[in-house]
Design a protein around this motif. Structure first.
Motif, PDB file in Angstrom:
ATOM      1  N   THR A 152      51.266  54.179  17.424  1.00 41.49           N
ATOM      2  CA  THR A 152      51.349  54.253  15.970  1.00 41.49           C
ATOM      3  C   THR A 152      52.475  53.330  15.543  1.00 41.49           C
ATOM      4  OG1 THR A 152      50.595  56.550  15.996  1.00 41.49           O
ATOM      5  CG2 THR A 152      51.695  55.784  13.985  1.00 41.49           C
ATOM      6  N   THR A 153      52.192  52.464  14.590  1.00 45.29           N
ATOM      7  CA  THR A 153      53.223  51.548  14.123  1.00 45.29           C
ATOM      8  C   THR A 153      54.279  52.324  13.341  1.00 45.29           C
ATOM      9  OG1 THR A 153      52.223  51.016  11.983  1.00 45.29           O
ATOM     10  CG2 THR A 153      51.495  49.709  13.905  1.00 45.29           C
ATOM     11  N   LYS A 192      54.960  51.856  10.490  1.00 44.25           N
ATOM     12  CA  LYS A 192      54.417  52.028   9.136  1.00 44.25           C
ATOM     13  C   LYS A 192      53.288  53.057   9.109  1.00 44.25           C
ATOM     14  CE  LYS A 192      55.792  47.470   7.640  1.00 44.25           C
ATOM     15  NZ  LYS A 192      55.390  46.154   7.134  1.00 44.25           N
ATOM     16  N   LYS A 195      50.409  53.163  10.957  1.00 34.94           N
ATOM     17  CA  LYS A 195      49.054  52.706  11.252  1.00 34.94           C
ATOM     18  C   LYS A 195      48.746  52.851  12.746  1.00 34.94           C
ATOM     19  CE  LYS A 195      48.663  49.310   7.569  1.00 34.94           C
ATOM     20  NZ  LYS A 195      48.307  47.925   7.263  1.00 34.94           N
ATOM     21  N   TYR A 248      47.629  51.613  16.146  1.00 41.35           N
ATOM     22  CA  TYR A 248      47.587  50.325  16.852  1.00 41.35           C
ATOM     23  C   TYR A 248      46.981  50.597  18.224  1.00 41.35           C
ATOM     24  CZ  TYR A 248      48.950  46.146  19.363  1.00 41.35           C
ATOM     25  OH  TYR A 248      48.924  45.006  20.128  1.00 41.35           O
ATOM     26  N   VAL A 262      47.827  44.362  12.394  1.00 40.90           N
ATOM     27  CA  VAL A 262      48.300  45.751  12.406  1.00 40.90           C
ATOM     28  C   VAL A 262      49.749  45.869  12.884  1.00 40.90           C
ATOM     29  CG1 VAL A 262      47.892  48.071  13.320  1.00 40.90           C
ATOM     30  CG2 VAL A 262      45.943  46.612  12.704  1.00 40.90           C
TER      31      VAL A 262
END
Length: 137
Positions: free
Chosen positions: A97-98, A100, A102, A104, A134
């Protein structure tokens, strides 16, 4: 397969499996213990995280740079590990998870060369467009 190649293959498998466990554990010292100080790492692509990295310290700096974009590292699942002589190749999936928020989730083909019981060369192929869209977004 000759006896020497069988022994080399077995050693390569052990080193790569030890490296994968260290990566899964997030243990930088155990990762370094598997790598030659002058290891060559290549990650083909055209973003700021891609390129040739000469030496274990350069690899560590690149990894630190990449991990600033993910919350808890990248969980790697190896689907297939093929080993012959000094070379090992893994087909793998990574999930993360990024920072931000998102997802990944990339796919990888990683090639290692092991000499004198240390990784001397590593090449990582993955979806560079996904990195751009992403991970680095």
């Amino acid at each position: 397969m000759s006896g020497t190649n069988e022994a080399t293959t077995a050693t390569t498998r052990l080193v790569v499996e030890r490296l994968l466990v260290a990566m899964d554990d997030g243990d930088p010292q155990a990762i370094q213990a598997c790598q030659s100080p002058d290891m060559q790492f290549w990650m083909p692509g055209s973003t700021k995280i891609h390129g040739h990295f000469n030496g274990r310290d350069a690899f560590d700096a690149m990894a630190t740079d990449v991990f600033q974009y993910v919350s808890d590292g990248i969980k790697l699942t190896v689907d297939n590990l093929i080993v012959d002589g000094e070379y090992a190749v893994a087909q793998a999936r990574g999930t993360a998870t990024t920072t931000k928020g998102k997802a990944y989730n990339n796919t990888y083909c990683i090639v290692w060369r092991v000499q004198d019981e240390l990784v001397t060369e590593m090449t990582e192929y993955h979806d560079t467009d996904l990195v751009r869209r992403v991970l680095l977004a």
